[in-house]
Write an enzyme that holds these catalytic residues in place. Structure first.
Site, short mmCIF file in Angstrom:
data_model
loop_
_atom_site.label_atom_id
_atom_site.label_comp_id
_atom_site.label_asym_id
_atom_site.label_seq_id
_atom_site.Cartn_x
_atom_site.Cartn_y
_atom_site.Cartn_z
N ASP A 81 13.30 50.49 -25.15
CA ASP A 81 13.38 49.05 -25.43
C ASP A 81 13.14 48.74 -26.90
OD1 ASP A 81 10.59 49.78 -24.98
OD2 ASP A 81 10.13 47.64 -25.01
N GLU A 176 7.84 49.53 -23.65
CA GLU A 176 6.71 49.86 -24.53
C GLU A 176 6.34 48.69 -25.42
OE1 GLU A 176 4.72 51.33 -28.24
OE2 GLU A 176 6.61 50.23 -27.99
#
Length: 412
Positions: A81, A176
């Site tokens: 991400d 994350e």
């Protein structure tokens, strides 16, 4: 096998994988799986038959050992991400070939300039190929550079079975950037003893310490009524929230702290007259410092509420992650082997603390001691993000050398 780290990086950054802190799903955005599916396919094409994408968007794979003796299983981890701070949609990477110094103006938004005065590490990049966004999006080097480096190192190890190494696990996580990267990782399935996140910045820097982090939510219930008849009666929740924020110490904020100083940081405010909500992140390198700041914030909130006797407040603390150095100090070989690998690629290792967090924080406390390795990226979470191709290549070599060091330092 002939693909370069740059080839992979350019392919990955154009896939929109932004996470969403407002979503309770895992992954928080389904589009993160778009990159996960591609990585699963590419890992299988490299010959890693156990490569797979799970329902949470995590990708697992194993590079088999090339030696017979037992070597601790190590893992290299990166997250798919990109940060919610700035858009990651329609990324158009730009390459400044053979950089010869000076500021870099970004073509998509000429008002955005990567200035040498603000990015002094550019002085070390003469002759390098610099990758940027066009200024209208994030680049996504955080952490697609780490992904590209792990994939390229995997291809290197698979292509040359004469390189001695034990089993090497690959893990790509989701979310994350919103603090949930390790939430759904199955460590039993992963089967690694020690790990390394490829999620750092400047080459040569080893990050073995992070902030400890908590999130604080303050829910305020005021007393709303018609403003024409409110005198002496209304208690406006918006004003209560504003009073709390206005009393925060200015010297305990992200914009006024550095090095090992922690902070209290309001990140969201919402509400109406009858109710309001404040969200804060609290950061410190020690547990004691974290609790002191939470107590300070609670004291401020309680003091404000004394001026609003008919209103109520709920103060909720949620643990996010803890300083991974606590765990890593119990396993010095993890950082020692990394330090040796950094020297072998011609760099001077520099151990430093992160004023932030990484998947390694959570993974370390879950049972996978996990420091952070440089990727070569700079100005993360910003449209001014940039990275050197040559630095990414050094990061690839570091992964390969680290795999060799673990084998060499394990008695047969």
């Amino acid at each position: 096998m002939t693909e370069t780290v740059l080839d992979r990086f350019l392919r990955y950054v154009v896939i929109d994988t932004q996470s969403d802190p407002s979503s309770s799903a895992q992954p928080s955005t389904e589009k993160q799986k778009d990159l996960g599916r591609l990585l699963e396919k590419e890992l299988r094409a490299l010959g890693l038959e156990d490569a797979h994408l799970d329902e949470h968007g995590n990708v697992y794979a194993t590079i088999p050992a090339t030696v017979d003796k037992p070597v601790p299983v190590i893992c290299f981890c990166a997250h798919v991400d990109t940060a919610p701070d700035f858009t990651g949609t329609n990324v158009r990477p730009q390459i400044v070939r053979n950089y010869q110094g000076g500021d870099i103006r970004l073509a998509g938004d000429p008002s955005r300039v990567i200035r040498v005065s603000e990015h002094p590490d550019l002085a070390d990049q003469i002759g390098h190929d610099i990758v940027t966004s066009d200024g209208t999006t994030l680049l996504g080097a955080d952490d697609k550079a780490g992904i590209a480096e792990i994939m390229t190192a995997a291809a290197t190890l698979i292509a040359d079975p004469s390189i001695p190494h034990g089993p090497v696990k690959i893990l790509f996580t989701t979310d994350e950037e919103i603090g949930r990267g390790a939430d759904k990782v199955d460590l039993a399935k992963l089967g690694a003893a020690f790990g390394y996140t490829m999620d750092g910045g400047k080459i040569g820097e080893i990050e073995n310490e992070t902030f400890s982090a908590d999130l604080v939510e303050i829910d305020i219930t005021g007393l709303a009524m018609h403003p024409g008849f409110a005198k002496g009666r209304m208690e406006n929740a918006i004003k209560i929230a504003g009073d709390i924020v206005s009393r925060l110490p200015r010297d305990i904020a992200p914009e006024t702290t550095e090095d090992r100083e922690g902070f209290i940081h309001p990140i969201d405010i919402s509400g109406a007259m009858e109710s309001a909500k404040l969200t804060f992140i609290i950061r410190d390198f020690t547990e004691e410092g974290l609790k002191d700041k939470e107590a300070l914030l609670k004291g401020i909130a309680d003091a404000v509420m004394r001026d609003y006797p008919r209103s109520t407040l709920a103060f909720t603390v949620r643990e996010q992650y803890r300083n991974m150095k606590v765990v890593l100090d119990r396993h010095p070989e993890v950082t020692d082997n990394l330090t040796e690998a950094v020297r072998r690629v011609g760099l001077t290792p520099e151990t430093r603390s992160i004023r932030g967090g990484t998947d390694g924080s959570r993974l370390s406390f879950m049972g996978l001691p996990c420091p952070n390795i440089y990727t070569g990226g700079h100005a993360y979470h910003s449209p001014l993000e940039w990275i050197s191709v040559q630095d990414m290549e050094i990061s690839v070599r570091t992964i390969v050398e680290l795999s060799k060091v673990w084998e060499e330092r394990t008695a047969g």
